[in-house]
Design an enzyme around this catalytic site. Structure first.
Site, PDB file in Angstrom:
ATOM      1  N   TYR A  82     -13.196   4.685  -4.172  1.00 38.54           N
ATOM      2  CA  TYR A  82     -11.858   4.501  -4.754  1.00 38.54           C
ATOM      3  C   TYR A  82     -11.508   5.589  -5.779  1.00 38.54           C
ATOM      4  O   TYR A  82     -10.679   5.359  -6.656  1.00 38.54           O
ATOM      5  CB  TYR A  82     -11.763   3.118  -5.409  1.00 38.54           C
ATOM      6  CG  TYR A  82     -11.482   1.995  -4.426  1.00 38.54           C
ATOM      7  CD1 TYR A  82     -10.393   2.055  -3.549  1.00 38.54           C
ATOM      8  CD2 TYR A  82     -12.269   0.846  -4.395  1.00 38.54           C
ATOM      9  CE1 TYR A  82     -10.116   1.019  -2.660  1.00 38.54           C
ATOM     10  CE2 TYR A  82     -11.996  -0.196  -3.504  1.00 38.54           C
ATOM     11  CZ  TYR A  82     -10.913  -0.102  -2.645  1.00 38.54           C
ATOM     12  OH  TYR A  82     -10.626  -1.123  -1.776  1.00 38.54           O
ATOM     13  N   ASN A 106      -7.476  -8.939  -1.449  1.00 44.37           N
ATOM     14  CA  ASN A 106      -6.688  -8.726  -0.230  1.00 44.37           C
ATOM     15  C   ASN A 106      -7.551  -8.415   0.995  1.00 44.37           C
ATOM     16  O   ASN A 106      -7.066  -7.911   1.997  1.00 44.37           O
ATOM     17  CB  ASN A 106      -5.584  -7.688  -0.455  1.00 44.37           C
ATOM     18  CG  ASN A 106      -6.131  -6.311  -0.794  1.00 44.37           C
ATOM     19  OD1 ASN A 106      -7.344  -6.108  -0.815  1.00 44.37           O
ATOM     20  ND2 ASN A 106      -5.238  -5.368  -1.051  1.00 44.37           N
ATOM     21  N   PHE A 164      -6.751  -1.216 -13.049  1.00 43.76           N
ATOM     22  CA  PHE A 164      -7.591  -2.171 -12.310  1.00 43.76           C
ATOM     23  C   PHE A 164      -8.831  -1.521 -11.689  1.00 43.76           C
ATOM     24  O   PHE A 164      -9.601  -2.191 -11.008  1.00 43.76           O
ATOM     25  CB  PHE A 164      -6.765  -2.874 -11.226  1.00 43.76           C
ATOM     26  CG  PHE A 164      -6.059  -1.941 -10.275  1.00 43.76           C
ATOM     27  CD1 PHE A 164      -6.732  -1.402  -9.184  1.00 43.76           C
ATOM     28  CD2 PHE A 164      -4.729  -1.588 -10.473  1.00 43.76           C
ATOM     29  CE1 PHE A 164      -6.093  -0.528  -8.306  1.00 43.76           C
ATOM     30  CE2 PHE A 164      -4.083  -0.719  -9.601  1.00 43.76           C
ATOM     31  CZ  PHE A 164      -4.769  -0.187  -8.519  1.00 43.76           C
ATOM     32  N   HIS A 210      -9.870  -3.175   3.687  1.00 48.59           N
ATOM     33  CA  HIS A 210      -9.493  -1.788   3.371  1.00 48.59           C
ATOM     34  C   HIS A 210      -9.259  -1.026   4.665  1.00 48.59           C
ATOM     35  O   HIS A 210      -9.981  -1.228   5.640  1.00 48.59           O
ATOM     36  CB  HIS A 210     -10.614  -1.091   2.590  1.00 48.59           C
ATOM     37  CG  HIS A 210     -10.403   0.390   2.499  1.00 48.59           C
ATOM     38  ND1 HIS A 210      -9.614   0.960   1.526  1.00 48.59           N
ATOM     39  CD2 HIS A 210     -10.814   1.410   3.302  1.00 48.59           C
ATOM     40  CE1 HIS A 210      -9.576   2.276   1.728  1.00 48.59           C
ATOM     41  NE2 HIS A 210     -10.297   2.574   2.800  1.00 48.59           N
ATOM     42  N   ARG A 264      -3.169   0.404   9.589  1.00 49.73           N
ATOM     43  CA  ARG A 264      -2.537  -0.001   8.324  1.00 49.73           C
ATOM     44  C   ARG A 264      -1.438  -1.031   8.577  1.00 49.73           C
ATOM     45  O   ARG A 264      -1.208  -1.916   7.760  1.00 49.73           O
ATOM     46  CB  ARG A 264      -1.935   1.221   7.609  1.00 49.73           C
ATOM     47  CG  ARG A 264      -2.959   2.263   7.186  1.00 49.73           C
ATOM     48  CD  ARG A 264      -3.551   2.004   5.831  1.00 49.73           C
ATOM     49  NE  ARG A 264      -2.559   1.968   4.771  1.00 49.73           N
ATOM     50  CZ  ARG A 264      -2.870   1.831   3.469  1.00 49.73           C
ATOM     51  NH1 ARG A 264      -4.138   1.714   3.093  1.00 49.73           N
ATOM     52  NH2 ARG A 264      -1.933   1.795   2.562  1.00 49.73           N
ATOM     53  N   LYS A 320     -13.805  -6.482   2.800  1.00 49.11           N
ATOM     54  CA  LYS A 320     -14.339  -6.527   1.435  1.00 49.11           C
ATOM     55  C   LYS A 320     -15.109  -7.839   1.213  1.00 49.11           C
ATOM     56  O   LYS A 320     -15.050  -8.754   2.044  1.00 49.11           O
ATOM     57  CB  LYS A 320     -13.176  -6.381   0.447  1.00 49.11           C
ATOM     58  CG  LYS A 320     -12.366  -5.077   0.612  1.00 49.11           C
ATOM     59  CD  LYS A 320     -11.304  -4.978  -0.487  1.00 49.11           C
ATOM     60  CE  LYS A 320     -10.189  -4.043  -0.125  1.00 49.11           C
ATOM     61  NZ  LYS A 320      -9.142  -3.996  -1.181  1.00 49.11           N
ATOM     62  N   THR A 347      -0.255  -3.700   0.726  1.00 51.98           N
ATOM     63  CA  THR A 347      -1.360  -3.863  -0.239  1.00 51.98           C
ATOM     64  C   THR A 347      -1.314  -5.230  -0.935  1.00 51.98           C
ATOM     65  O   THR A 347      -2.336  -5.890  -1.086  1.00 51.98           O
ATOM     66  CB  THR A 347      -1.283  -2.736  -1.300  1.00 51.98           C
ATOM     67  OG1 THR A 347      -1.331  -1.479  -0.614  1.00 51.98           O
ATOM     68  CG2 THR A 347      -2.415  -2.831  -2.289  1.00 51.98           C
ATOM     69  N   ARG A 390      -3.388  -9.242   6.022  1.00 49.89           N
ATOM     70  CA  ARG A 390      -3.204  -9.711   4.640  1.00 49.89           C
ATOM     71  C   ARG A 390      -2.098 -10.764   4.553  1.00 49.89           C
ATOM     72  O   ARG A 390      -2.192 -11.709   3.770  1.00 49.89           O
ATOM     73  CB  ARG A 390      -2.886  -8.523   3.723  1.00 49.89           C
ATOM     74  CG  ARG A 390      -4.098  -7.630   3.446  1.00 49.89           C
ATOM     75  CD  ARG A 390      -3.669  -6.340   2.778  1.00 49.89           C
ATOM     76  NE  ARG A 390      -4.796  -5.516   2.350  1.00 49.89           N
ATOM     77  CZ  ARG A 390      -4.673  -4.233   2.041  1.00 49.89           C
ATOM     78  NH1 ARG A 390      -3.485  -3.642   2.120  1.00 49.89           N
ATOM     79  NH2 ARG A 390      -5.736  -3.531   1.659  1.00 49.89           N
ATOM     80  N   GLU A 449     -13.670   9.122   4.181  1.00 51.00           N
ATOM     81  CA  GLU A 449     -14.264   7.782   4.045  1.00 51.00           C
ATOM     82  C   GLU A 449     -15.340   7.538   5.113  1.00 51.00           C
ATOM     83  O   GLU A 449     -16.377   6.941   4.821  1.00 51.00           O
ATOM     84  CB  GLU A 449     -13.162   6.723   4.092  1.00 51.00           C
ATOM     85  CG  GLU A 449     -12.303   6.758   2.826  1.00 51.00           C
ATOM     86  CD  GLU A 449     -11.057   5.888   2.875  1.00 51.00           C
ATOM     87  OE1 GLU A 449     -10.328   5.868   1.861  1.00 51.00           O
ATOM     88  OE2 GLU A 449     -10.795   5.236   3.904  1.00 51.00           O
TER      89      GLU A 449
HETATM   90  P1  IDP Z   1      -4.575  -0.222  -0.049  1.00 47.73           P
HETATM   91  O1  IDP Z   1      -5.868  -1.012  -0.048  1.00 47.73           O
HETATM   92  O2  IDP Z   1      -3.474  -0.995   0.626  1.00 47.73           O
HETATM   93  O3  IDP Z   1      -4.737   1.167   0.499  1.00 47.73           O
HETATM   94  P2  IDP Z   1      -4.454   0.976  -2.704  1.00 47.73           P
HETATM   95  O4  IDP Z   1      -3.208   1.274  -3.465  1.00 47.73           O
HETATM   96  O5  IDP Z   1      -5.217   2.124  -2.128  1.00 47.73           O
HETATM   97  O6  IDP Z   1      -4.084  -0.097  -1.562  1.00 47.73           O
HETATM   98  O7  IDP Z   1      -5.391   0.146  -3.664  1.00 47.73           O
HETATM   99  C1  IDP Z   1      -6.721  -0.087  -3.322  1.00 47.73           C
HETATM  100  C2  IDP Z   1      -7.066  -1.531  -3.665  1.00 47.73           C
HETATM  101  O8  IDP Z   1      -6.937  -1.719  -5.068  1.00 47.73           O
HETATM  102  C3  IDP Z   1      -6.132  -2.566  -3.047  1.00 47.73           C
HETATM  103  O9  IDP Z   1      -6.467  -2.901  -1.710  1.00 47.73           O
HETATM  104  C4  IDP Z   1      -6.342  -3.736  -3.980  1.00 47.73           C
HETATM  105  O10 IDP Z   1      -7.542  -4.442  -3.662  1.00 47.73           O
HETATM  106  C5  IDP Z   1      -6.527  -3.044  -5.314  1.00 47.73           C
HETATM  107  N1  IDP Z   1      -5.266  -3.010  -6.064  1.00 47.73           N
HETATM  108  C6  IDP Z   1      -4.194  -2.230  -5.820  1.00 47.73           C
HETATM  109  N2  IDP Z   1      -3.208  -2.473  -6.692  1.00 47.73           N
HETATM  110  C7  IDP Z   1      -3.683  -3.425  -7.524  1.00 47.73           C
HETATM  111  C8  IDP Z   1      -3.133  -4.100  -8.672  1.00 47.73           C
HETATM  112  O11 IDP Z   1      -1.992  -3.873  -9.067  1.00 47.73           O
HETATM  113  N3  IDP Z   1      -3.941  -5.013  -9.266  1.00 47.73           N
HETATM  114  C9  IDP Z   1      -5.197  -5.302  -8.827  1.00 47.73           C
HETATM  115  N4  IDP Z   1      -5.753  -4.693  -7.776  1.00 47.73           N
HETATM  116  C10 IDP Z   1      -5.005  -3.767  -7.129  1.00 47.73           C
HETATM  117 MG    MG Z   2      -5.739   2.805  -0.264  1.00 41.19          MG
END
Ligand code: IDP
Ligand code: MG
Length: 162
Positions: free
Chosen positions: A60, A123, A68, A126, A96, A20, A102, A113, A137
């Site tokens: 997304y 973070n 968010f 992706h 993963r 990212k 996450t 991460r 994707e």
């Molecule tokens: P992932 O990236 O580990 O698959 P997802 O739940 O798919 O996690 O969420 C996508 C992205 O959304 C995360 O990588 C993170 O950047 C963002 N995100 C997820 N949860 C939160 C939150 O609680 N606050 C802010 N950003 C979040």
């Molecule tokens: Mg995800």
């Protein structure tokens, strides 16, 4: 014991991995790419692009009801993203694992991460979370002709295929 070539081919899968804008800006491209490379996975597509906000919303779409979502899509479209496809046995699930949880506060040390990020909103990386999302994707980010199929000379050493 050498693995059978057909069994090996049947286990091969591809996943979509993206660094990212925060990871790109922080100069973490080579660090992250090298972790996938050293593991033994094969890079089959790579490009640096600035996605539009609409494109980020598509990527997304599963999260559209989360509070968010808007900030996340603004952020993903705020600068260059390094989009990649990596191939290997079990690469979706294990990719993963390499990435870590996450929320970097909960990611184990040793994960990308865990080692390189601090907060969930930044973070840095992706990774597809399953076979179907990986397919979707990859199709969203890449044209079929951008996926490069080639024989890697290290494959026989990584997999023990005869
Ligand atoms: P992932 O990236 O580990 O698959 P997802 O739940 O798919 O996690 O969420 C996508 C992205 O959304 C995360 O990588 C993170 O950047 C963002 N995100 C997820 N949860 C939160 C939150 O609680 N606050 C802010 N950003 C979040
Ligand atoms: Mg995800």
């Amino acid at each position: 014991m050498l693995q059978d070539q057909e069994a090996h081919a049947a286990e091969m899968e591809r996943t979509f991995i993206a660094i990212k804008p925060d990871g790109v800006q922080r100069g973490l491209i080579s660090e992250i790419v090298s972790r996938f490379e050293r593991k033994g996975y094969k890079l089959v597509a790579i490009k640096l692009i600035v996605p539009s906000k609409e494109f980020a919303q598509k990527h997304y779409h599963d999260l559209k009801d989360r509070p968010f979502f808007n900030g996340l899509c603004d952020f993903l479209s705020s600068g260059p993203v390094l989009a990649m496809v990596w191939e290997g046995e079990g690469v979706i699930k294990y990719g993963r694992k390499l990435i870590g949880a996450t929320d970097p506060q909960k990611s184990e040390p040793g994960t990308i991460r865990g080692d390189l990020a601090v907060v969930v909103g930044r973070n840095i990386i992706h990774g597809s979370d399953g076979l179907e999302t990986a397919k979707d994707e990859i199709a969203l980010w890449f044209e079929p002709k951008e996926l490069v199929s080639y024989t890697s000379n290290v494959e026989k050493w990584v997999y023990g295929v005869n």
